[in-house]
Design a protein around this motif. Structure first.
Motif, mmCIF file in Angstrom:
data_model
loop_
_atom_site.group_PDB
_atom_site.id
_atom_site.type_symbol
_atom_site.label_atom_id
_atom_site.label_comp_id
_atom_site.label_asym_id
_atom_site.label_seq_id
_atom_site.Cartn_x
_atom_site.Cartn_y
_atom_site.Cartn_z
ATOM 1 N N ALA A 52 0.834 -1.209 0.000
ATOM 2 C CA ALA A 52 0.000 0.000 0.000
ATOM 3 C C ALA A 52 0.866 1.257 0.000
ATOM 4 C CB ALA A 52 -0.934 -0.015 1.205
ATOM 5 N N LEU A 53 1.955 1.237 0.768
ATOM 6 C CA LEU A 53 2.847 2.403 0.808
ATOM 7 C C LEU A 53 3.502 2.653 -0.544
ATOM 8 C CD1 LEU A 53 4.589 1.962 4.292
ATOM 9 C CD2 LEU A 53 2.872 3.673 3.660
ATOM 10 N N HIS A 54 3.803 1.601 -1.274
ATOM 11 C CA HIS A 54 4.454 1.756 -2.579
ATOM 12 C C HIS A 54 3.578 2.535 -3.568
ATOM 13 C CE1 HIS A 54 8.299 -0.225 -2.317
ATOM 14 N NE2 HIS A 54 7.770 -1.304 -1.761
ATOM 15 N N THR A 55 2.269 2.519 -3.344
ATOM 16 C CA THR A 55 1.361 3.217 -4.256
ATOM 17 C C THR A 55 0.923 4.578 -3.721
ATOM 18 O OG1 THR A 55 -0.590 2.148 -3.288
ATOM 19 C CG2 THR A 55 0.502 1.017 -5.117
ATOM 20 N N ALA A 56 1.456 4.961 -2.562
ATOM 21 C CA ALA A 56 1.070 6.248 -1.966
ATOM 22 C C ALA A 56 1.840 7.392 -2.619
ATOM 23 C CB ALA A 56 1.349 6.228 -0.473
ATOM 24 N N GLN A 57 1.222 8.553 -2.584
ATOM 25 C CA GLN A 57 1.883 9.767 -3.073
ATOM 26 C C GLN A 57 2.107 10.765 -1.941
ATOM 27 O OE1 GLN A 57 -0.769 11.066 -6.234
ATOM 28 N NE2 GLN A 57 0.450 9.974 -7.778
ATOM 29 N N ARG A 58 1.196 10.795 -0.998
ATOM 30 C CA ARG A 58 1.318 11.712 0.139
ATOM 31 C C ARG A 58 1.009 10.933 1.425
ATOM 32 N NH1 ARG A 58 -1.626 13.851 -3.636
ATOM 33 N NH2 ARG A 58 -3.570 13.520 -2.456
ATOM 34 N N PRO A 59 1.931 10.050 1.843
ATOM 35 C CA PRO A 59 1.671 9.225 3.030
ATOM 36 C C PRO A 59 1.968 9.974 4.323
ATOM 37 C CG PRO A 59 3.803 8.695 2.119
ATOM 38 C CD PRO A 59 3.215 9.743 1.201
ATOM 39 N N LEU A 60 1.287 9.572 5.375
ATOM 40 C CA LEU A 60 1.540 10.108 6.708
ATOM 41 C C LEU A 60 1.360 8.982 7.714
ATOM 42 C CD1 LEU A 60 2.106 12.603 8.526
ATOM 43 C CD2 LEU A 60 -0.377 12.966 8.636
ATOM 44 N N VAL A 61 2.395 8.766 8.534
ATOM 45 C CA VAL A 61 2.304 7.795 9.613
ATOM 46 C C VAL A 61 1.778 8.504 10.856
ATOM 47 C CG1 VAL A 61 3.594 6.204 11.093
ATOM 48 C CG2 VAL A 61 4.224 6.453 8.681
ATOM 49 N N ILE A 62 0.818 7.878 11.540
ATOM 50 C CA ILE A 62 0.259 8.426 12.771
ATOM 51 C C ILE A 62 0.463 7.396 13.869
ATOM 52 C CG2 ILE A 62 -1.804 9.281 13.942
ATOM 53 C CD1 ILE A 62 -2.903 10.082 11.203
ATOM 54 N N ALA A 63 1.282 7.738 14.864
ATOM 55 C CA ALA A 63 1.610 6.808 15.944
ATOM 56 C C ALA A 63 0.930 7.247 17.233
ATOM 57 C CB ALA A 63 3.122 6.748 16.150
ATOM 58 N N GLY A 64 0.436 6.282 17.990
ATOM 59 C CA GLY A 64 -0.213 6.608 19.253
ATOM 60 C C GLY A 64 -0.656 5.356 19.979
ATOM 61 N N GLY A 65 -1.503 5.545 20.962
ATOM 62 C CA GLY A 65 -2.050 4.424 21.704
ATOM 63 C C GLY A 65 -1.061 3.787 22.648
ATOM 64 N N PRO A 66 -1.473 2.682 23.295
ATOM 65 C CA PRO A 66 -0.624 1.997 24.272
ATOM 66 C C PRO A 66 0.267 0.957 23.593
ATOM 67 C CG PRO A 66 -2.776 0.986 24.227
ATOM 68 C CD PRO A 66 -2.828 2.112 23.217
ATOM 69 N N GLY A 67 1.048 0.252 24.431
ATOM 70 C CA GLY A 67 1.816 -0.878 23.922
ATOM 71 C C GLY A 67 3.162 -0.539 23.325
ATOM 72 N N THR A 110 11.936 -3.408 6.652
ATOM 73 C CA THR A 110 11.559 -3.186 5.257
ATOM 74 C C THR A 110 12.121 -1.853 4.770
ATOM 75 O OG1 THR A 110 9.487 -2.007 5.759
ATOM 76 C CG2 THR A 110 9.404 -4.423 5.702
ATOM 77 N N SER A 111 12.092 -1.656 3.495
ATOM 78 C CA SER A 111 12.551 -0.379 2.940
ATOM 79 C C SER A 111 11.879 -0.119 1.603
ATOM 80 C CB SER A 111 14.076 -0.369 2.769
ATOM 81 O OG SER A 111 14.470 -1.373 1.853
ATOM 82 N N GLY A 112 11.820 1.125 1.241
ATOM 83 C CA GLY A 112 11.221 1.542 -0.026
ATOM 84 C C GLY A 112 10.954 3.022 0.015
ATOM 85 N N LYS A 113 11.015 3.662 -1.101
ATOM 86 C CA LYS A 113 10.800 5.110 -1.130
ATOM 87 C C LYS A 113 9.923 5.468 -2.323
ATOM 88 C CE LYS A 113 14.816 6.786 1.435
ATOM 89 N NZ LYS A 113 15.256 5.513 1.956
ATOM 90 N N GLY A 114 9.013 6.389 -2.063
ATOM 91 C CA GLY A 114 8.189 6.907 -3.138
ATOM 92 C C GLY A 114 8.613 8.331 -3.470
ATOM 93 N N ASP A 115 7.833 8.963 -4.279
ATOM 94 C CA ASP A 115 8.156 10.320 -4.718
ATOM 95 C C ASP A 115 7.537 11.334 -3.757
ATOM 96 O OD1 ASP A 115 9.105 12.403 -6.209
ATOM 97 O OD2 ASP A 115 7.452 12.364 -7.663
ATOM 98 N N TRP A 116 8.019 11.315 -2.513
ATOM 99 C CA TRP A 116 7.448 12.229 -1.513
ATOM 100 C C TRP A 116 8.535 12.898 -0.670
ATOM 101 C CZ3 TRP A 116 5.508 6.939 -0.972
ATOM 102 C CH2 TRP A 116 6.268 6.148 -0.111
ATOM 103 N N THR A 117 9.719 13.052 -1.221
ATOM 104 C CA THR A 117 10.819 13.679 -0.482
ATOM 105 C C THR A 117 10.468 15.088 -0.032
ATOM 106 O OG1 THR A 117 12.456 12.354 -1.657
ATOM 107 C CG2 THR A 117 13.240 14.374 -0.589
ATOM 108 N N ASP A 118 9.933 15.883 -0.946
ATOM 109 C CA ASP A 118 9.564 17.255 -0.596
ATOM 110 C C ASP A 118 8.450 17.281 0.443
ATOM 111 O OD1 ASP A 118 11.449 18.132 -2.375
ATOM 112 O OD2 ASP A 118 10.021 18.551 -3.989
ATOM 113 N N TRP A 119 7.525 16.343 0.320
ATOM 114 C CA TRP A 119 6.407 16.221 1.255
ATOM 115 C C TRP A 119 6.907 16.011 2.690
ATOM 116 C CZ3 TRP A 119 1.123 16.293 1.827
ATOM 117 C CH2 TRP A 119 0.531 15.467 2.768
ATOM 118 N N SER A 120 7.868 15.101 2.864
ATOM 119 C CA SER A 120 8.417 14.815 4.185
ATOM 120 C C SER A 120 9.264 15.964 4.714
ATOM 121 C CB SER A 120 9.253 13.527 4.133
ATOM 122 O OG SER A 120 8.454 12.421 3.771
#
Length: 549
Positions: free
Chosen positions: A193-208, A328-338
């Protein structure tokens, strides 16, 4: 043959409990007797709300159930604030409540409460132990339920005649380890799914989470060049100095981060519930309308699809998932976005000046620059907390203790628990004048048991958050929000602690150094300008803007 209190305490020893919090009551005298020679530390508190908040903080810090004992009726209802925090913050906790004798039920006997009715919606599970022989069974189940899936509070009512009775019953062992099985197929589904993303955002939270899990998250983000945001009061899920950390989706969030959330086409949600705070009251993301593709990872399957429809839903512990993703590793075209996400965060951290000789933004910036990275910061609720969220940088896991439920009064009891659990670390409680006075009687608890948090009281003479909303809706008509405050420094000294009052910004570093050197409970009162309100607006500015509308 053992009495019920001894059976209960022996079961706590089997569960690995080393500290409990309590306000004593005649309804559980047998349990107090059982604690006497158990080796379990009993932290005697001054009010059940404070005791429950300390137990909740203990659960947050350790990942194991915090334990609190309270008496029936008013003792139990006083504790409900801490139980609610544990529910909304997904914190494991076990609450033991004294109960009337079984023969007196349903007569509205002295302090009688139907605990299943009162706590049915606050706790994960509420039960009453009628048979002394079943105490080990109930306690074992309580610890299992508190920790399973989405962690939370469990309430066990203990009739006093049951607890004082005797029985010959075997103890049960602690819950068995639950090894998590994260499959290659699950990880592949996320990465595809990440490989097909253009503007991804990871959201971390919760317990554990753990320190190792936060390091795995950072490695995963680096391998993919992914921007990472955290949810409300979960800012220690990633080192805030990391170039891919984008900020927190909390109350008063960076508007540009909110825009980024709205623009993202793929959200990888790790452990968070993705609730109303993270989505600005469901205004940025509306569960009734089409939105970004959501890849939702949560330990509790019941949370997946509960509000937002996920394109991918995986029921698995967060720590195990991020550990696998880090390989894992992989990069999309979102360098400027990050890169722009980080620039927006750093720009948001530039302090906006507030009125007055003492400036809360400079106090927090000083703390961020000078505290050891393992220092623990606690807070309750109020506008003052926004300064901590915006300007402080959390660098290690376990350094933030704050209620995602927004409960006032939490910060100080949490700081007491944190200092007891981590006696060699600096513990700082940020509190407002209104917030601190809800639980400041626990200064007596801190002194008695050797806790030494440093409390910074932001005193602007009012319930600031409520005044802010009041001025927006009813400008120039203050009602019920002004406070008459004590001399907080003198109050700390009266309890046997160290007290300071700061009326000029330049005096703060030296005052903090003296408080730290005192080696005991310390309170630093900041005399703030009454016009100081939020990180972005003064009281007069809010009022003027409202009058124009």
């Amino acid at each position: 043959m053992r009495h019920g209190g001894q059976i209960l305490v022996d079961q706590l020893v089997a569960q690995g409990v080393t500290r409990v919090f309590s306000v004593p009551g005649e309804s559980f005298l047998a349990a107090l007797d059982g604690l006497h020679d158990s080796g379990i530390e009993n932290i005697v508190c001054r009010q059940e709300g404070g005791a429950a908040m300390m137990a909740e903080a203990q659960g947050k810090m350790t990942g194991k159930p915090g334990v609190v004992f309270v008496t029936r009726g008013p003792g139990a209802t006083n504790a409900s604030a801490g139980i609610h925090i544990a529910k909304q913050d997904s914190t494991p906790m076990v609450v033991f409540v004294g109960q009337i004798a079984r023969a007196h039920r349903d007569r509205e006997a002295f302090q009688e409460v139907d605990y299943r009715a009162v706590f049915g919606t606050l706790a994960k599970w509420t039960a009453e132990v009628d048979q002394i022989e079943r105490l080990p069974e109930y306690i074992s189940r309580a610890f299992h339920v508190a920790c399973s899936g989405r962690p939370g509070p469990v309430v066990l009512a203990l009739p006093e005649d049951m607890l004082s009775g005797h029985a010959d019953v075997a103890d049960l062992p602690a819950p068995a380890p639950r090894p998590a099985a994260v499959s290659a197929a699950q990880i592949a589904a996320i990465t595809e799914a990440l490989h097909t993303a253009q503007r991804p955002l990871v959201i971390a939270g919760g317990p554990g989470w753990s320190q190792a899990a936060t390091e795995s998250l950072a490695k995963f983000a680096e391998n993919w060049n992914l921007p990472v945001a955290v949810t409300f009061r979960r800012q220690d899920r990633m080192n805030n100095d990391h170039p891919l950390f984008a900020g927190d989706l909390g109350v008063g969030m960076n508007p540009k981060l909110g825009q980024r959330l709205a623009q993202a086409d793929t959200l990888l949600v790790l452990g968070a519930r993705l609730g109303d705070i993270a989505t600005d009251g469901y205004a940025i993301l509306d569960p009734t309308r089409p939105g970004p593709r959501i890849l939702h990872i949560h330990a509790d399957p019941d949370e997946l699809g509960r509000v937002f429809h996920p394109a991918l839903a995986i029921a698995a512990p967060t720590a195990e998932i991020v550990t696998a993703l880090a390989e894992t590793s992989g990069k999309g075209d979102w360098t400027d976005w990050s890169a722009q996400a980080r620039k927006d965060y750093e720009a948001w951290q530039t302090p906006a000046a507030t009125p007055g000789a003492v400036k809360l933004e400079q106090v927090v910036a000083w703390l961020a620059a000078n505290l050891q990275h393992d220092s623990i910061l606690t807070n309750g609720a109020g506008n003052y907390a926004a300064f901590l969220h915006r300007y402080y940088r959390f660098r290690q896991f376990g350094t933030q203790l704050a209620p995602t439920s927004g409960s006032m009064g939490y910060g100080f009891p949490a700081s007491v628990a944190a200092s007891l659990q981590n006696p060699d670390k600096t513990v700082v409680c940020m509190a407002g004048d209104g917030c601190f006075q809800m639980t400041c009687n626990e200064m007596s608890t801190a002194v008695q048991h050797g806790a030494k948090p440093i409390v910074i009281v932001a005193n602007n003479g009012r319930y600031g958050t409520i005044r802010m909303h009041q001025e927006r809706h009813y400008p120039g008509r203050p009602s019920g929000t002004d406070l008459a405050n004590p001399d907080f420094a003198a109050l700390a000294q009266a309890y046997g602690g160290h007290g300071e009052t700061v009326s000029n910004q330049a005096d703060f570093p030296a005052a903090f150094a003296r408080a730290q050197a005192s080696g005991k409970l310390a309170v630093i009162e900041l005399k703030l300008d009454p016009d100081m309100l939020t990180t972005g607006q003064s009281l007069s500015q809010v009022r003027a803007a409202s009058l124009k509308q």
